[in-house]
Design a protein around this motif. Sequence first.
Motif, PDB file in Angstrom:
ATOM      1  N   SER A 216       0.849  -1.183   0.000  1.00 56.52           N
ATOM      2  CA  SER A 216       0.000   0.000   0.000  1.00 56.52           C
ATOM      3  C   SER A 216       0.888   1.236   0.000  1.00 56.52           C
ATOM      4  O   SER A 216       2.075   1.161   0.337  1.00 56.52           O
ATOM      5  CB  SER A 216      -0.907  -0.003   1.229  1.00 56.52           C
ATOM      6  OG  SER A 216      -0.130  -0.008   2.418  1.00 56.52           O
ATOM      7  N   ASP A 218       1.279   3.592   2.018  1.00 54.92           N
ATOM      8  CA  ASP A 218       1.929   3.881   3.297  1.00 54.92           C
ATOM      9  C   ASP A 218       2.857   2.763   3.759  1.00 54.92           C
ATOM     10  O   ASP A 218       3.502   2.867   4.801  1.00 54.92           O
ATOM     11  CB  ASP A 218       0.896   4.180   4.387  1.00 54.92           C
ATOM     12  CG  ASP A 218      -0.027   2.997   4.689  1.00 54.92           C
ATOM     13  OD1 ASP A 218       0.213   1.882   4.170  1.00 54.92           O
ATOM     14  OD2 ASP A 218      -1.000   3.204   5.434  1.00 54.92           O
ATOM     15  N   THR A 221       0.581  -2.269   4.488  1.00 50.65           N
ATOM     16  CA  THR A 221      -0.223  -3.405   4.051  1.00 50.65           C
ATOM     17  C   THR A 221       0.309  -3.947   2.739  1.00 50.65           C
ATOM     18  O   THR A 221       0.791  -3.179   1.894  1.00 50.65           O
ATOM     19  CB  THR A 221      -1.700  -2.989   3.874  1.00 50.65           C
ATOM     20  OG1 THR A 221      -2.169  -2.394   5.079  1.00 50.65           O
ATOM     21  CG2 THR A 221      -2.575  -4.182   3.524  1.00 50.65           C
ATOM     22  N   LEU A 223      -0.971  -6.258  -0.549  1.00 53.52           N
ATOM     23  CA  LEU A 223      -2.103  -6.851  -1.240  1.00 53.52           C
ATOM     24  C   LEU A 223      -1.572  -7.932  -2.166  1.00 53.52           C
ATOM     25  O   LEU A 223      -0.633  -7.702  -2.933  1.00 53.52           O
ATOM     26  CB  LEU A 223      -2.861  -5.813  -2.071  1.00 53.52           C
ATOM     27  CG  LEU A 223      -3.585  -4.690  -1.337  1.00 53.52           C
ATOM     28  CD1 LEU A 223      -2.614  -3.573  -0.969  1.00 53.52           C
ATOM     29  CD2 LEU A 223      -4.697  -4.122  -2.216  1.00 53.52           C
ATOM     30  N   LEU A 233      -5.078  -9.267   2.082  1.00 49.83           N
ATOM     31  CA  LEU A 233      -4.419  -8.083   2.611  1.00 49.83           C
ATOM     32  C   LEU A 233      -3.656  -8.487   3.860  1.00 49.83           C
ATOM     33  O   LEU A 233      -4.234  -9.025   4.807  1.00 49.83           O
ATOM     34  CB  LEU A 233      -5.448  -7.001   2.957  1.00 49.83           C
ATOM     35  CG  LEU A 233      -6.106  -6.255   1.789  1.00 49.83           C
ATOM     36  CD1 LEU A 233      -7.134  -7.123   1.086  1.00 49.83           C
ATOM     37  CD2 LEU A 233      -6.743  -4.969   2.278  1.00 49.83           C
ATOM     38  N   ARG A 256      -2.046  -0.576  -6.896  1.00 54.44           N
ATOM     39  CA  ARG A 256      -2.188   0.352  -5.784  1.00 54.44           C
ATOM     40  C   ARG A 256      -3.147   1.469  -6.160  1.00 54.44           C
ATOM     41  O   ARG A 256      -3.144   1.939  -7.296  1.00 54.44           O
ATOM     42  CB  ARG A 256      -0.828   0.953  -5.433  1.00 54.44           C
ATOM     43  CG  ARG A 256       0.113  -0.036  -4.804  1.00 54.44           C
ATOM     44  CD  ARG A 256       1.526   0.484  -4.790  1.00 54.44           C
ATOM     45  NE  ARG A 256       2.064   0.542  -6.143  1.00 54.44           N
ATOM     46  CZ  ARG A 256       3.320   0.865  -6.425  1.00 54.44           C
ATOM     47  NH1 ARG A 256       4.145   1.172  -5.454  1.00 54.44           N
ATOM     48  NH2 ARG A 256       3.754   0.889  -7.661  1.00 54.44           N
TER      49      ARG A 256
END
Length: 265
Positions: A216, A218, A221, A223, A233, A256
């Motif tokens: 992700s 940030d 996470t 995926l 996730l 993303r």
Amino acid sequence: RTVAYSPDGTILASASSDRTVRLWDAHTGERITVLYGHADLVRAVRFSPDGTLLATAGADTTIRIWDVATWTTLRVLSGHTANVEWLAFRPDGMMLASAGWDNTARLWNPRTGQALYTLTGHENTVDGVAFSPDGRVLASASRDRTIRLWNPDDGTLSRVIAGHTDTVRSATFAPDGSLMVSISDDRTVRLWDWRSGTELASLTGHEKWLESAYFSPDGKTILSASGDRTIRLWQVADTSTAETAGHESTVESVTRPWAPSRSGA
């Protein structure tokens, strides 16, 4: 087979086995244009970081560089002797990496078309390539079950990372460059300290091969998409997982979400 957003999130490019690349308005869903030129199925599409170029590649062994302003072909890059499976631009846009089924990764100047380096050493097809956020490292993932790390400035090998027990489909860096995630036909998602080559976690739960995985924005996470019809996730901090089900066949790709940054990338 694959899709890519333009850096500003307004255009979506899709590659297809019908030998075309189609461009779509990401907000309205309307088709913008269709790009013709490849002689076989198209396997990869990627916009340059500044959004002025689109690189496409496929089973005809070529890479085509398109001018986004006019959707015309600027250059055709030749050198691979088998399918070109994946593409990645360096963050500064001055280098393009390609992954080939000829067991090589290659580095190009996308502006001039110059072939810079041919990266050899993998013992089977190369399925994925990715640059670190600072552009100083290139990772290549292969069916020989390894990940290789290269210095893109001189084409030298820095490290070989082993641990997967089947084809490694891709290796991707975290947004801050601290970690790397890899996926494999061994049904695992693995988290690495790539500087030392240390495996930090082997994430299990998928029931079939992995197709793609990303951090992700940030970096908290991961995926992952799989042939088991699910997206999972994973929380990086404690490697816990949540499953998203509903697809009725293989999930080949996740991407993303786009969000503007101060640089517009």
